[in-house]
Structures are given as structure tokens and as C-alpha cells.
Design a protein around this motif. Structure first.
Motif, PDB file in Angstrom:
ATOM      1  N   THR A 152       0.333   5.723  -6.047  1.00 15.81           N
ATOM      2  CA  THR A 152       0.068   7.019  -5.422  1.00 15.81           C
ATOM      3  C   THR A 152       0.484   8.096  -6.418  1.00 15.81           C
ATOM      4  OG1 THR A 152       0.420   8.380  -3.431  1.00 15.81           O
ATOM      5  CG2 THR A 152       2.316   7.124  -4.231  1.00 15.81           C
ATOM      6  N   GLN A 153      -0.369   9.109  -6.569  1.00 14.84           N
ATOM      7  CA  GLN A 153      -0.163  10.111  -7.609  1.00 14.84           C
ATOM      8  C   GLN A 153       0.746  11.228  -7.126  1.00 14.84           C
ATOM      9  OE1 GLN A 153      -1.583  10.152 -10.891  1.00 14.84           O
ATOM     10  NE2 GLN A 153      -0.060  11.780 -11.132  1.00 14.84           N
ATOM     11  N   VAL A 154       1.686  11.596  -7.981  1.00  8.93           N
ATOM     12  CA  VAL A 154       2.565  12.736  -7.730  1.00  8.93           C
ATOM     13  C   VAL A 154       2.375  13.738  -8.859  1.00  8.93           C
ATOM     14  CG1 VAL A 154       4.966  13.510  -7.614  1.00  8.93           C
ATOM     15  CG2 VAL A 154       4.267  11.402  -6.446  1.00  8.93           C
ATOM     16  N   LEU A 155       2.099  14.985  -8.485  1.00  9.10           N
ATOM     17  CA  LEU A 155       1.907  16.053  -9.457  1.00  9.10           C
ATOM     18  C   LEU A 155       2.859  17.185  -9.128  1.00  9.10           C
ATOM     19  CD1 LEU A 155       0.331  17.328 -11.819  1.00  9.10           C
ATOM     20  CD2 LEU A 155      -1.295  18.205 -10.122  1.00  9.10           C
ATOM     21  N   VAL A 156       3.746  17.496 -10.062  1.00 12.58           N
ATOM     22  CA  VAL A 156       4.718  18.555  -9.855  1.00 12.58           C
ATOM     23  C   VAL A 156       4.400  19.688 -10.827  1.00 12.58           C
ATOM     24  CG1 VAL A 156       7.149  19.178  -9.753  1.00 12.58           C
ATOM     25  CG2 VAL A 156       6.439  16.829  -9.235  1.00 12.58           C
TER      26      VAL A 156
ATOM     27  N   THR B 237       6.068  14.120 -12.699  1.00 12.29           N
ATOM     28  CA  THR B 237       4.637  13.878 -12.531  1.00 12.29           C
ATOM     29  C   THR B 237       4.263  12.506 -13.066  1.00 12.29           C
ATOM     30  OG1 THR B 237       4.034  16.221 -12.626  1.00 12.29           O
ATOM     31  CG2 THR B 237       2.340  14.634 -13.269  1.00 12.29           C
ATOM     32  N   ALA B 238       3.660  11.690 -12.219  1.00  7.36           N
ATOM     33  CA  ALA B 238       3.327  10.316 -12.600  1.00  7.36           C
ATOM     34  C   ALA B 238       2.591   9.638 -11.461  1.00  7.36           C
ATOM     35  CB  ALA B 238       4.594   9.527 -12.922  1.00  7.36           C
ATOM     36  N   MET B 239       2.045   8.483 -11.771  1.00  6.31           N
ATOM     37  CA  MET B 239       1.571   7.568 -10.730  1.00  6.31           C
ATOM     38  C   MET B 239       2.769   6.713 -10.338  1.00  6.31           C
ATOM     39  SD  MET B 239      -1.175   6.706  -9.025  1.00  6.31           S
ATOM     40  CE  MET B 239      -2.680   6.904  -9.983  1.00  6.31           C
ATOM     41  N   TYR B 240       3.036   6.655  -9.061  1.00 10.11           N
ATOM     42  CA  TYR B 240       4.176   5.897  -8.551  1.00 10.11           C
ATOM     43  C   TYR B 240       3.695   4.608  -7.913  1.00 10.11           C
ATOM     44  CZ  TYR B 240       7.398   9.711  -9.496  1.00 10.11           C
ATOM     45  OH  TYR B 240       8.173  10.647 -10.120  1.00 10.11           O
ATOM     46  N   TYR B 241       4.354   3.514  -8.279  1.00 14.03           N
ATOM     47  CA  TYR B 241       3.976   2.192  -7.816  1.00 14.03           C
ATOM     48  C   TYR B 241       5.135   1.521  -7.085  1.00 14.03           C
ATOM     49  CZ  TYR B 241       0.235   2.639 -11.284  1.00 14.03           C
ATOM     50  OH  TYR B 241      -0.838   3.066 -12.022  1.00 14.03           O
TER      51      TYR B 241
ATOM     52  N   GLY C 229      10.422  21.219  -5.027  1.00 15.80           N
ATOM     53  CA  GLY C 229       9.992  20.715  -3.738  1.00 15.80           C
ATOM     54  C   GLY C 229      10.346  19.258  -3.523  1.00 15.80           C
ATOM     55  N   SER C 230       9.885  18.729  -2.392  1.00 20.54           N
ATOM     56  CA  SER C 230      10.199  17.355  -2.006  1.00 20.54           C
ATOM     57  C   SER C 230       8.948  16.623  -1.577  1.00 20.54           C
ATOM     58  CB  SER C 230      11.197  17.348  -0.843  1.00 20.54           C
ATOM     59  OG  SER C 230      12.423  17.941  -1.208  1.00 20.54           O
ATOM     60  N   LEU C 231       8.977  15.314  -1.747  1.00 22.59           N
ATOM     61  CA  LEU C 231       7.956  14.424  -1.231  1.00 22.59           C
ATOM     62  C   LEU C 231       8.628  13.138  -0.789  1.00 22.59           C
ATOM     63  CD1 LEU C 231       5.057  14.650  -3.877  1.00 22.59           C
ATOM     64  CD2 LEU C 231       4.948  15.428  -1.492  1.00 22.59           C
ATOM     65  N   ARG C 232       8.021  12.476   0.180  1.00 28.12           N
ATOM     66  CA  ARG C 232       8.486  11.147   0.556  1.00 28.12           C
ATOM     67  C   ARG C 232       7.333  10.163   0.403  1.00 28.12           C
ATOM     68  NH1 ARG C 232      10.849   8.730   6.235  1.00 28.12           N
ATOM     69  NH2 ARG C 232       8.653   8.918   6.835  1.00 28.12           N
ATOM     70  N   LEU C 233       7.535   9.199  -0.465  1.00 27.96           N
ATOM     71  CA  LEU C 233       6.550   8.153  -0.666  1.00 27.96           C
ATOM     72  C   LEU C 233       6.849   6.988   0.268  1.00 27.96           C
ATOM     73  CD1 LEU C 233       6.354   8.056  -4.567  1.00 27.96           C
ATOM     74  CD2 LEU C 233       5.158   9.571  -2.959  1.00 27.96           C
ATOM     75  N   SER C 234       5.793   6.339   0.713  1.00 32.27           N
ATOM     76  CA  SER C 234       5.920   5.155   1.558  1.00 32.27           C
ATOM     77  C   SER C 234       5.173   3.997   0.923  1.00 32.27           C
ATOM     78  CB  SER C 234       5.333   5.425   2.951  1.00 32.27           C
ATOM     79  OG  SER C 234       6.012   6.475   3.595  1.00 32.27           O
TER      80      SER C 234
ATOM     81  N   VAL D  88       0.850  -1.188   0.000  1.00 35.27           N
ATOM     82  CA  VAL D  88       0.000   0.000   0.000  1.00 35.27           C
ATOM     83  C   VAL D  88       0.889   1.242   0.000  1.00 35.27           C
ATOM     84  CG1 VAL D  88      -1.779   1.307   1.190  1.00 35.27           C
ATOM     85  CG2 VAL D  88      -1.824  -1.199   1.236  1.00 35.27           C
ATOM     86  N   GLU D  89       0.803   2.020  -1.077  1.00 33.58           N
ATOM     87  CA  GLU D  89       1.593   3.242  -1.182  1.00 33.58           C
ATOM     88  C   GLU D  89       0.846   4.427  -0.573  1.00 33.58           C
ATOM     89  OE1 GLU D  89       2.218   1.090  -5.241  1.00 33.58           O
ATOM     90  OE2 GLU D  89       0.588   1.471  -3.822  1.00 33.58           O
TER      91      GLU D  89
END
Length: 123
Positions: free
Chosen positions: A117-121, A89-93, A16-21, A5-6
């Protein structure tokens, strides 16, 4: 079987920054794990791979900006993304497989996938 589960996606401005889990439903110490992404109109591509021995590899487009890591105690895979660009920008899996000590670099070999999980930059 392992469920993935992302979380952590969202909207961010360029730079900017993001951290995906990616939370796994079972121990993953013997799993090869990876992050893939799929942008609008694009094929899914590998972003970062984490081998069982802890070795990592990255797509050229994210080297020096993204870092993959894992908390084995919590069974969580992370992707720290810095200096984000609109082209990120993409859906990250998140993906995992226990059959390989060295992660395959193509998606076809991974048995288990999260829902993304969607990332939009934005620029």
C-alpha cells in the motif's frame, strides 16, 4: 498458505498520521509478522517487527513515531504512523512467516507477502 492484504495508505502532509492495516486470510497467532517499506530507488527495509510473544522492534528511523500491533481475533496487523516525514514516502508491505518465534530482520526469510500500500508524505 496465508494471504495478506494491506490497506490504509494514502497521501498526507508532513506531521500527519496514517494507520495501515494488513488483513490475513488465516489465524496468525503463531506467525511472526512485520512491516517493510521500499521508497523510490531504495532497497526494501524493515520498519517494524512483531514477534510471536508480542515483542516489537523498530527501525531507528521510525522509533517513537510508528507502532505495530495486532488484533488476533480479527487477524489484522496494524502500523500506526504518526509525525510522518517526507522520507517515510514508500510502498509499505506486510510480511509473515510461521517458522520463527523471533522475526527475522531481513526480508529474505519471510514466506508470505502482501501486495503493498502506497504512502506519500508531502512537505
Amino acid at each position: 498458505q496465508v494471504q495478506l492484504v494491506e490497506s490504509g495508505g494514502g497521501s498526507v502532509q508532513a506531521g500527519g498520521s496514517l494507520r495501515l492495516s494488513c488483513a490475513a486470510s488465516t489465524y496468525t497467532y503463531n506467525y511472526c509478522m512485520a512491516w517493510f517499506r521500499q521508497g523510490p530507488g531504495d532497497e526494501r527495509e524493515g520498519v517494524a517487527h512483531l514477534d510471536i510473544d508480542g515483542s516489537t522492534s523498530y527501525a531507528d528511523s521510525v522509533k517513537g513515531r510508528f507502532t505495530v500491533s495486532k488484533d488476533n481475533a480479527e487477524n489484522i496487523l496494524y502500523l500506526q504512523m504518526n509525525s510522518l516525514k517526507p522520507e517515510d514516502t514508500a510502498m509499505y508491505y506486510c510480511a509473515a512467516d510461521s517458522r520463527f518465534s523471533r522475526c527475522p530482520r531481513t526480508e529474505n526469510f519471510f514466506s508470505f507477502w502482501g501486495q503493498g500500500t502506497q504512502v506519500l508524505v508531502s512537505s
